[in-house]
Design an enzyme around this catalytic site. Structure first.
Site, short mmCIF file in Angstrom:
data_model
loop_
_atom_site.label_atom_id
_atom_site.label_comp_id
_atom_site.label_asym_id
_atom_site.label_seq_id
_atom_site.Cartn_x
_atom_site.Cartn_y
_atom_site.Cartn_z
N GLU A 51 -19.24 -3.39 -30.78
CA GLU A 51 -20.32 -3.33 -29.78
C GLU A 51 -19.97 -4.19 -28.56
OE1 GLU A 51 -23.32 -4.29 -32.66
OE2 GLU A 51 -22.87 -2.38 -33.63
N GLY A 77 -23.96 -5.23 -41.55
CA GLY A 77 -24.93 -5.25 -40.46
C GLY A 77 -26.34 -5.10 -41.01
N GLY A 78 -26.88 -3.89 -40.92
CA GLY A 78 -28.28 -3.62 -41.28
C GLY A 78 -28.71 -4.21 -42.62
N SER A 85 -21.88 0.35 -42.63
CA SER A 85 -22.84 0.92 -43.60
C SER A 85 -22.62 0.43 -45.03
CB SER A 85 -22.81 2.46 -43.54
OG SER A 85 -23.20 2.90 -42.25
N GLU A 131 -13.66 -2.26 -39.02
CA GLU A 131 -14.97 -1.63 -38.88
C GLU A 131 -14.80 -0.32 -38.11
OE1 GLU A 131 -18.38 -4.61 -39.44
OE2 GLU A 131 -17.95 -4.52 -37.33
N ASN A 136 -23.83 -9.83 -40.36
CA ASN A 136 -23.95 -9.85 -38.90
C ASN A 136 -25.35 -9.38 -38.53
OD1 ASN A 136 -23.77 -9.51 -36.16
ND2 ASN A 136 -22.23 -7.85 -36.23
N TRP A 137 -26.17 -10.32 -38.10
CA TRP A 137 -27.57 -9.98 -37.80
C TRP A 137 -27.70 -9.23 -36.47
CZ3 TRP A 137 -30.59 -15.19 -39.06
CH2 TRP A 137 -30.42 -15.47 -40.43
N LYS A 138 -26.64 -9.20 -35.68
CA LYS A 138 -26.66 -8.56 -34.34
C LYS A 138 -27.85 -9.12 -33.54
CE LYS A 138 -24.15 -4.72 -36.26
NZ LYS A 138 -23.79 -3.31 -36.20
N GLY A 158 -23.67 1.54 -38.59
CA GLY A 158 -25.08 1.84 -38.37
C GLY A 158 -25.41 3.32 -38.48
O1 13P Z 1 -21.24 -3.60 -37.36
C1 13P Z 1 -21.39 -3.89 -38.53
C2 13P Z 1 -21.19 -5.27 -38.98
O2 13P Z 1 -20.59 -6.05 -38.00
C3 13P Z 1 -21.80 -2.88 -39.53
O3 13P Z 1 -23.12 -2.56 -39.29
P1 13P Z 1 -23.92 -1.68 -40.39
O4 13P Z 1 -23.70 -2.35 -41.73
O5 13P Z 1 -25.34 -1.72 -39.94
O6 13P Z 1 -23.31 -0.31 -40.35
#
Ligand code: 13P
Length: 271
Positions: free
Chosen positions: A112, A249-250, A228, A182, A18-20, A188
């Site tokens: 989010e 995510g990250g 994470s 999640e 997920n690149w957000k 994050g």
């Molecule tokens: O929200 C996330 C994936 O949708 C998780 O984000 P992180 O891997 O950055 O914690």
């Protein structure tokens, strides 16, 4: 490599990035091309472990052009969709448009969206139905915040989200659904839930689906963990019986790191 005695490996593992709100369409294409090269160099078998990225809406047309032009086996999806199909809904994006852009998947109810945009379970239920109308596989995100976890109510809380969000869906839809657990406190933050936390919740969600539908349906629904996830912790999480994949995510913005997560089987402990 662990062999299947429990049905887990009948469900194709799914590694999703997920690149957000990162990567404009030029950056996104570069990232995706590098990812495809890295996985192709490593002779990754996409039939064995599925790989999906979730770029921002504005990257999707270029993503489609790259994936189709270079015949990439990476799949892609959108980070959200409208509950409506068309009309006077300024700023919304219809599932129909996403389908036309070759999306296979769509995220629904990311924490989010729930927290920043105040999306309710009722709205998310409508979005799930919209995704199915347009042949998109929804990846429904659920999970608790820190206070709920500290009070020990995380399973009750998350299963209530699952029940409300799935309301009115039929067994075939739920069998094809992906649910990502999640926990908000792990997103994050560098704070990762342990493999046993991920397993506890995924097992509870699977049992809930068996209760709401039947065992055969519950055996097909893929359950992911997100929060994470890095290459260093992915294999142990994915080694758990009810965890069928991860939503990253990250670390999905770093090609080497994400490719190593995709290749988690190299790090699984042999029984
Ligand atoms: O929200 C996330 C994936 O949708 C998780 O984000 P992180 O891997 O950055 O914690």
């Amino acid at each position: 490599m662990t062999t299947s005695t429990n049905g887990k490996f009948d469900r194709t593992p799914l590694i999703a990035g997920n690149w957000k709100m990162n990567m404009d369409h030029v950056q996104g294409i570069t990232l995706l091309q590098k990812l495809a090269w890295t996985l192709s160099d490593a002779r990754h078998d996409f039939g064995r472990v599925e790989v999906v990225v979730f770029p921002p809406f504005t990257d999707l047309r270029s993503t489609q052009t790259l994936v189709q032009g270079d015949k990439l086996k990476v799949e892609y999806g959108a980070q959200d969709l409208s509950p409506f199909d068309s009309g006077a809904y300024t700023g919304d994006v219809s599932g129909q448009f996403l389908s036309k852009l070759g999306c296979s998947y769509v995220l629904v109810g990311h924490s989010e969206r729930r927290s920043v945009h105040g999306e309710s379970d009722e709205l998310l239920n409508e979005k799930l139905k919209a995704a199915y109308r347009h042949n998109l596989v929804p990846v429904l995100c659920v999970g608790e915040g820190l206070e709920v976890r500290q009070a020990g109510d995380h399973v009750l809380h998350t299963l209530e989200q699952v029940r409300k969000d799935l309301s009115g869906l039929d067994a075939e839809q739920v069998a094809n659904l992906v649910i990502a657990y999640e926990p908000v406190w792990a997103i994050g933050t560098g704070e990762v839930a342990g493999p046993e936390d991920a397993q506890e919740m995924c097992a509870a969600i699977r049992a809930e689906i068996a209760d709401l539908y039947d065992d055969a349906t519950a055996a097909r629904t893929r359950l992911l963990y997100g929060g994470s996830v890095k290459a260093a912790n992915a294999a142990s999480i994915l080694g758990e019986r009810d965890v069928d994949g991860v939503l990253v995510g990250g670390a999905s913005l770093d090609v080497g790191e994400f490719a190593n997560i995709v290749r988690f089987e190299q790090h699984l402990v042999t029984d």
